[in-house]
Scaffold this motif. Structure first.
Motif, PDB file in Angstrom:
ATOM      1  N   ASN A 549      14.711 -12.087   2.769  1.00 14.76           N
ATOM      2  CA  ASN A 549      14.336 -11.868   1.372  1.00 14.76           C
ATOM      3  C   ASN A 549      12.921 -11.310   1.224  1.00 14.76           C
ATOM      4  O   ASN A 549      12.299 -11.435   0.170  1.00 14.76           O
ATOM      5  N   LEU A 550      12.394 -10.713   2.299  1.00 17.13           N
ATOM      6  CA  LEU A 550      11.120 -10.006   2.258  1.00 17.13           C
ATOM      7  C   LEU A 550      11.355  -8.559   2.695  1.00 17.13           C
ATOM      8  O   LEU A 550      12.098  -8.304   3.654  1.00 17.13           O
ATOM      9  N   VAL A 551      10.728  -7.621   2.000  1.00 23.08           N
ATOM     10  CA  VAL A 551      10.822  -6.221   2.406  1.00 23.08           C
ATOM     11  C   VAL A 551      10.075  -6.055   3.729  1.00 23.08           C
ATOM     12  O   VAL A 551       8.911  -6.451   3.847  1.00 23.08           O
ATOM     13  N   ARG A 552      10.735  -5.478   4.728  1.00 24.14           N
ATOM     14  CA  ARG A 552      10.179  -5.393   6.084  1.00 24.14           C
ATOM     15  C   ARG A 552       9.101  -4.312   6.171  1.00 24.14           C
ATOM     16  O   ARG A 552       9.293  -3.178   5.721  1.00 24.14           O
ATOM     17  N   LEU A 553       7.955  -4.687   6.723  1.00 26.62           N
ATOM     18  CA  LEU A 553       6.892  -3.723   7.002  1.00 26.62           C
ATOM     19  C   LEU A 553       7.147  -3.119   8.376  1.00 26.62           C
ATOM     20  O   LEU A 553       7.254  -3.845   9.379  1.00 26.62           O
ATOM     21  N   LEU A 554       7.264  -1.772   8.420  1.00 27.81           N
ATOM     22  CA  LEU A 554       7.595  -1.093   9.675  1.00 27.81           C
ATOM     23  C   LEU A 554       6.368  -0.563  10.406  1.00 27.81           C
ATOM     24  O   LEU A 554       6.370  -0.453  11.624  1.00 27.81           O
ATOM     25  N   GLY A 555       5.340  -0.197   9.644  1.00 34.31           N
ATOM     26  CA  GLY A 555       4.167   0.382  10.279  1.00 34.31           C
ATOM     27  C   GLY A 555       3.038   0.597   9.301  1.00 34.31           C
ATOM     28  O   GLY A 555       3.111   0.198   8.138  1.00 34.31           O
ATOM     29  N   TYR A 556       1.983   1.281   9.767  1.00 33.88           N
ATOM     30  CA  TYR A 556       0.786   1.451   8.968  1.00 33.88           C
ATOM     31  C   TYR A 556       0.021   2.687   9.444  1.00 33.88           C
ATOM     32  O   TYR A 556       0.302   3.257  10.519  1.00 33.88           O
ATOM     33  N   CYS A 557      -0.956   3.062   8.642  1.00 26.89           N
ATOM     34  CA  CYS A 557      -1.840   4.163   9.021  1.00 26.89           C
ATOM     35  C   CYS A 557      -3.257   3.798   8.621  1.00 26.89           C
ATOM     36  O   CYS A 557      -3.512   3.418   7.465  1.00 26.89           O
ATOM     37  N   THR A 558      -4.207   3.898   9.573  1.00 27.64           N
ATOM     38  CA  THR A 558      -5.614   3.589   9.305  1.00 27.64           C
ATOM     39  C   THR A 558      -6.499   4.756   9.720  1.00 27.64           C
ATOM     40  O   THR A 558      -7.602   4.564  10.213  1.00 27.64           O
ATOM     41  N   GLU A 559      -6.012   5.947   9.512  1.00 24.16           N
ATOM     42  CA  GLU A 559      -6.729   7.140   9.969  1.00 24.16           C
ATOM     43  C   GLU A 559      -7.788   7.544   8.943  1.00 24.16           C
ATOM     44  O   GLU A 559      -7.464   7.851   7.790  1.00 24.16           O
ATOM     45  N   GLY A 560      -9.066   7.535   9.358  1.00 28.01           N
ATOM     46  CA  GLY A 560     -10.150   7.892   8.444  1.00 28.01           C
ATOM     47  C   GLY A 560     -10.209   6.931   7.273  1.00 28.01           C
ATOM     48  O   GLY A 560     -10.227   5.710   7.436  1.00 28.01           O
ATOM     49  N   SER A 561     -10.225   7.489   6.067  1.00 28.09           N
ATOM     50  CA  SER A 561     -10.251   6.664   4.858  1.00 28.09           C
ATOM     51  C   SER A 561      -8.843   6.361   4.351  1.00 28.09           C
ATOM     52  O   SER A 561      -8.687   5.676   3.347  1.00 28.09           O
ATOM     53  N   HIS A 562      -7.835   6.865   5.010  1.00 23.06           N
ATOM     54  CA  HIS A 562      -6.447   6.656   4.571  1.00 23.06           C
ATOM     55  C   HIS A 562      -5.948   5.276   4.989  1.00 23.06           C
ATOM     56  O   HIS A 562      -6.131   4.860   6.133  1.00 23.06           O
ATOM     57  N   ARG A 563      -5.324   4.609   4.022  1.00 25.98           N
ATOM     58  CA  ARG A 563      -4.674   3.316   4.287  1.00 25.98           C
ATOM     59  C   ARG A 563      -3.268   3.390   3.695  1.00 25.98           C
ATOM     60  O   ARG A 563      -3.082   3.380   2.488  1.00 25.98           O
ATOM     61  N   LEU A 564      -2.260   3.495   4.595  1.00 22.38           N
ATOM     62  CA  LEU A 564      -0.876   3.610   4.165  1.00 22.38           C
ATOM     63  C   LEU A 564      -0.024   2.559   4.866  1.00 22.38           C
ATOM     64  O   LEU A 564      -0.288   2.200   6.024  1.00 22.38           O
ATOM     65  N   LEU A 565       0.990   2.084   4.157  1.00 27.19           N
ATOM     66  CA  LEU A 565       1.933   1.105   4.696  1.00 27.19           C
ATOM     67  C   LEU A 565       3.336   1.702   4.655  1.00 27.19           C
ATOM     68  O   LEU A 565       3.722   2.325   3.667  1.00 27.19           O
ATOM     69  N   VAL A 566       4.100   1.483   5.711  1.00 24.18           N
ATOM     70  CA  VAL A 566       5.458   2.021   5.815  1.00 24.18           C
ATOM     71  C   VAL A 566       6.443   0.857   5.752  1.00 24.18           C
ATOM     72  O   VAL A 566       6.409  -0.050   6.588  1.00 24.18           O
ATOM     73  N   TYR A 567       7.335   0.881   4.735  1.00 26.54           N
ATOM     74  CA  TYR A 567       8.307  -0.186   4.513  1.00 26.54           C
ATOM     75  C   TYR A 567       9.726   0.357   4.696  1.00 26.54           C
ATOM     76  O   TYR A 567       9.965   1.578   4.638  1.00 26.54           O
ATOM     77  N   GLU A 568      10.672  -0.559   4.878  1.00 21.18           N
ATOM     78  CA  GLU A 568      12.079  -0.175   4.829  1.00 21.18           C
ATOM     79  C   GLU A 568      12.409   0.286   3.407  1.00 21.18           C
ATOM     80  O   GLU A 568      11.841  -0.201   2.433  1.00 21.18           O
ATOM     81  N   TYR A 569      13.320   1.223   3.298  1.00 27.67           N
ATOM     82  CA  TYR A 569      13.671   1.803   1.996  1.00 27.67           C
ATOM     83  C   TYR A 569      14.708   0.918   1.306  1.00 27.67           C
ATOM     84  O   TYR A 569      15.699   0.508   1.899  1.00 27.67           O
ATOM     85  N   MET A 570      14.460   0.605   0.038  1.00 24.58           N
ATOM     86  CA  MET A 570      15.366  -0.229  -0.756  1.00 24.58           C
ATOM     87  C   MET A 570      16.106   0.674  -1.745  1.00 24.58           C
ATOM     88  O   MET A 570      15.526   1.169  -2.714  1.00 24.58           O
ATOM     89  N   SER A 571      17.384   0.863  -1.500  1.00 24.24           N
ATOM     90  CA  SER A 571      18.134   1.922  -2.184  1.00 24.24           C
ATOM     91  C   SER A 571      18.470   1.609  -3.642  1.00 24.24           C
ATOM     92  O   SER A 571      18.757   2.521  -4.415  1.00 24.24           O
ATOM     93  N   ASN A 572      18.453   0.340  -4.053  1.00 21.02           N
ATOM     94  CA  ASN A 572      18.889   0.001  -5.409  1.00 21.02           C
ATOM     95  C   ASN A 572      17.752  -0.326  -6.364  1.00 21.02           C
ATOM     96  O   ASN A 572      17.954  -0.968  -7.394  1.00 21.02           O
TER      97      ASN A 572
END
Length: 778
Positions: A549-572
């Motif tokens: 019941n938690l959206v899964r975190l798959l990865g991340y990006c910490t390049e320079g000033s960028h901070r991004l999070l990659v999650y599983e896609y929730m289709s509904n």
């Protein structure tokens, strides 16, 4: 005669409340009691009553008790539901005129609790021979007294005014709030109820039948009479039989609602000196088994050979705890097999019991024959039992609340019980089962060996790739993949398709592995300025969470000033879209499942993951639905990464208005998991009613705030008039509304934990009627 008696009562009333003579000992400002150093209590002049610390077990109780032998009888306590204090505490009437309990802690700030709330300051105090502890001002006027705040007892000369209540204790030795209460109602009726009810006539098990007499109250006189009188002390009703007709100072009268639900009147005779003799003068109800909820759900009360009450389970149920028979019973079969009426006779049977009835409201009632009533219950999945009386059949669902033994010889009860189906297996079948089991085990061992070899080789290859990319150690520790900004920009086609935007940033749809795996990329915009090491430490915490019941975190990006999070896609999409933007109301069963999914997800964050996480922003927009319509919580663990709302820097408040707990608005209030419980309560009510908590465009003003409206509908028992779908389970609806209102209580300590919420939703724990949340009336 009546007027003369009223005059005598009036004289008696003023005698009770006359100022105490100077000869009686005064407790001056600055006086104190300690658990370690005598004196540990302040005594009344007669030495019959004491106020202070009374040792019980390893701690002390603070209250008032009859101090003479044989045993201490408590008549009043403070902090009733947390009555015990440690052996390192003091009770003080301070120089500023406040009555204060101070708990001393090692290497920590002392905890101070004000016992008496009143305007101004006291000049002195006294423990009176009536059992009343009183604080006086400089004019010797009483400004606070224990008689105004009864617990489970009233003494001679004490009143129980309109709206006043006595609550029983939990057991003979546990002084905390128990299961029953005596209520002096506004309509003049004195009534006994179980505590976890709505105090309706159906729930009452004794009353004085003095309704339609507003303004009257209960008084226990100095002669041992329990009277219901009006404001001029004119007698309306003599509740108990006449007392001793004497006002001897050697006799003390006490009326107590005891832990078994019986209201008893006692006399304590001190003619013998230091010891007193207790006599029971009167009690109601007369029969112990007449007390409602003395036995729990699905059980009924009967008297055993020792003339003591015992609880027996109804057919088809078994004790929740065989060692605690008063805790009730639960169904001993699953209702999952109850699907096809033509199979019912092979799964269930009907047991007939005479002289058993119940007062619960039937969900079905009709005139039919006795055989028709029996068959109707057998073929009805919802039917726990049916009551047949004089050609009338009443069917009842679980739980059965108010079952009792009746003297009616013509009353019959039908109860559904499950059949035990025993299958005899031939020797040939046993051999076949053994051969198939052996073959299956052999196949499993071969499959495990092949799988182990495959996993080992795949990890070796993956390890080589990670070593070559330079991310081997970190990625393996986090079990997350470190993405480059270029990779994610390509995966999202330049952040082209925006799925949504929240306070922490926008979310974009993307694909990996040549379009085979859909992902959601969150671009954090308000990240706290901190080192990469701290950011990765937080990613480590989030990455270790794994729950359905938690959206899964798959990865991340910490390049320079960028901070991004990659999650599983929730289709509904989000729960907000499902509830508020969908023309069709989701099915009731789907809404119940969604509510339980969210609760289990929050419970995991609070108690079950390695590092407990407070979400701080539970709302429908942060609840996403996967392709199987399973609810999953997103954006958890981000509270430490995001810059606080600049308009609330003093309180460091986080979250969304309408879902934020009241303590966010209080300066220096520590954040606890209870802020998520509050937000969940709002979301739960929105799920039940399929509307937002705040809605301006409504037909009536009281419907603007959902939490306030829901409480009013619950108390008025009018939830049935809402159009929430034809498939709504009315009992489940009422229970979910009560759970939601418990969660949104203003005081964090009153809110249940998420573990308790899950147990209440699953039916493991009973749900009592909640008090009115203050914020719901704002």
């Amino acid at each position: 005669m009546a007027s003369a008696y009223s005059a005598l009562l009036l004289v008696f009333f003023f005698w009770i409340y006359e100022p105490v003579s100077p000869q009686q000992s005064r407790i001056e400002l600055g006086s104190s009691l300690s658990t370690n150093i005598p004196p540990t209590s302040w005594r009344s002049p007669s030495r019959h009553f004491a106020f202070g610390f009374y040792r019980q077990g390893s701690g002390f109780i603070v209250g008032i008790w009859l101090a003479s032998k044989p045993d201490a009888t408590f008549t009043w306590t403070i902090n009733r539901d947390v009555p015990h204090v440690s052996s390192n505490a003091t009770l003080e009437l301070t120089k500023k005129g406040k009555l204060l309990l101070r708990r001393h802690r090692n290497n920590a700030t002392d905890e101070e609790i004000f016992i008496a709330n009143f305007k101004g300051s006291a000049s002195y105090a006294q423990m009176l021979d009536s059992g009343n502890f009183v604080l006086y001002n400089e004019h010797s006027e009483a400004i606070w007294e224990s008689f105004s705040f009864p617990t489970d007892t009233i003494l001679g000369g004490q009143n129980l005014y309109k709206g006043g209540e006595l609550f029983s204790r939990a057991s003979a030795i546990d002084l905390s709030t128990g299961r029953f209460h005596l209520k002096m109602q506004d309509d003049g009726n004195l009534v006994l109820y179980p505590v976890d009810t709505l105090d309706l006539p159906l729930d009452a098990y004794w009353s004085s039948d003095t309704y339609d007499n507003p303004g009257i109250h209960l008084i226990l006189t100095g002669t041992g009479d329990l009277l219901l009188v009006n404001q001029t002390l004119h007698e309306i009703e003599h509740v108990s039989p006449s007392g001793s007709e004497s006002n001897s100072t050697s006799i003390i009268y006490r009326a107590t609602l005891e832990y078994d639900g019986i209201f008893r009147l006692y006399s304590h005779n001190f003619d013998g000196g230091a010891e007193y003799i207790i006599s029971l003068m009167w009690h109601v109800p007369v029969i112990q088994c007449e007390v409602r909820r003395l036995c729990g759900f699905n059980s009924y009360c009967t008297m055993n050979d020792d003339d003591q009450p015992d609880c027996l389970c109804l057919p088809g149920t078994a004790y929740v705890d065989p060692n605690q028979r008063f805790h009730g019973c639960e169904r001993d079969y699953n209702e999952g097999s109850c699907k096809h009426t033509n199979e019912m006779s092979s799964l269930y049977n009907i047991t007939v019991m005479d002289q058993i009835a119940w007062d619960d409201n039937a969900y079905f009632q009709a005139s039919m024959s006795e055989e028709g009533c029996r068959k109707s219950c057998l073929e009805d999945c919802n039917c726990a039992g049916a009551l047949y009386e004089s050609g009338n059949c009443k069917k009842q669902k679980y739980p059965v609340k108010y079952a009792w033994k009746t003297e009616d010889q013509l009353s019959k009860s039908f109860f559904k019980v499950a059949l035990e189906i025993i299958q005899r297996t031939s020797k040939k079948a046993v051999v076949l089962i053994l051969v198939m089991s052996l073959a299956f085990i052999t196949w499993c061992l071969v499959a495990l060996a092949i799988s182990g070899l495959f996993i080992f080789k795949s990890r070796v290859i993956k390890g080589r790739m990670q070593t070559e990319s330079g991310n081997f150690g970190l990625a393996r520790e986090l079990t997350l993949r470190a993405f480059s900004y270029r990779e994610l920009k390509k995966a999202t086609k330049g952040f082209k398709e925006e799925l949504g935007k929240g306070s922490s940033g926008a979310v974009y749809k993307g694909t990996l592995y040549k379009g085979k795996k859909a992902i959601a990329v969150k671009r954090l915009e308000k990240v706290v300025s901190e080192s990469e090491r701290e950011f990765l430490a937080e990613m480590r915490s989030i990455g270790k969470t794994h729950h359905k019941n938690l959206v899964r975190l798959l990865g991340y990006c910490t390049e320079g000033s960028h901070r991004l999070l990659v999650y599983e896609y929730m289709s509904n999409g989000s729960l907000a879209n499902l509830l508020f933007r969908n023309e069709r109301i989701p099915d009731w069963s789907d809404r119940v499942k969604i509510a339980l999914d969210i609760a289990k997800g929050i419970l995991y964050l609070h108690e079950e993951c390695e590092a407990p996480i407070i979400h701080c922003d539970i709302k429908p927009q942060n609840i996403l639905m996967d392709n199987l319509w399973t609810a999953k919580i997103s954006d958890f663990g981000l509270a430490k990464l995001l810059v606080p709302d600049q308009t609330r820097t003093l309180t460091i408040a986080r979250g969304t208005p309408g879902y934020m707990a009241p303590e966010w608005t209080k300066i220096s209030t520590p954040t606890s998991v209870k802020v998520d419980v509050y937000s969940y309560g709002v979301v739960l009510l929105e799920i039940v009613f399929c509307r937002r908590n705040m809605k301006i465009n409504v037909s009536k003003p009281e419907e603007i705030l959902l939490s306030k409206w829901a409480y009013e509908l619950l108390v008025a028992r009018e939830l049935d008039r809402l159009d929430l779908g034809e498939d709504v389970d009315r009992q489940k609806l009422e229970k979910m509304v009560m759970i939601g209102i418990w969660c949104i209580q203003d005081e964090p300590g009153l809110r249940p934990s998420m573990k308790t919420v899950v147990m209440m939703l699953e039916g493991i724990t009973d749900v009592s009627v909640p008090p009115h949340p203050t914020s719901a009336s704002a």
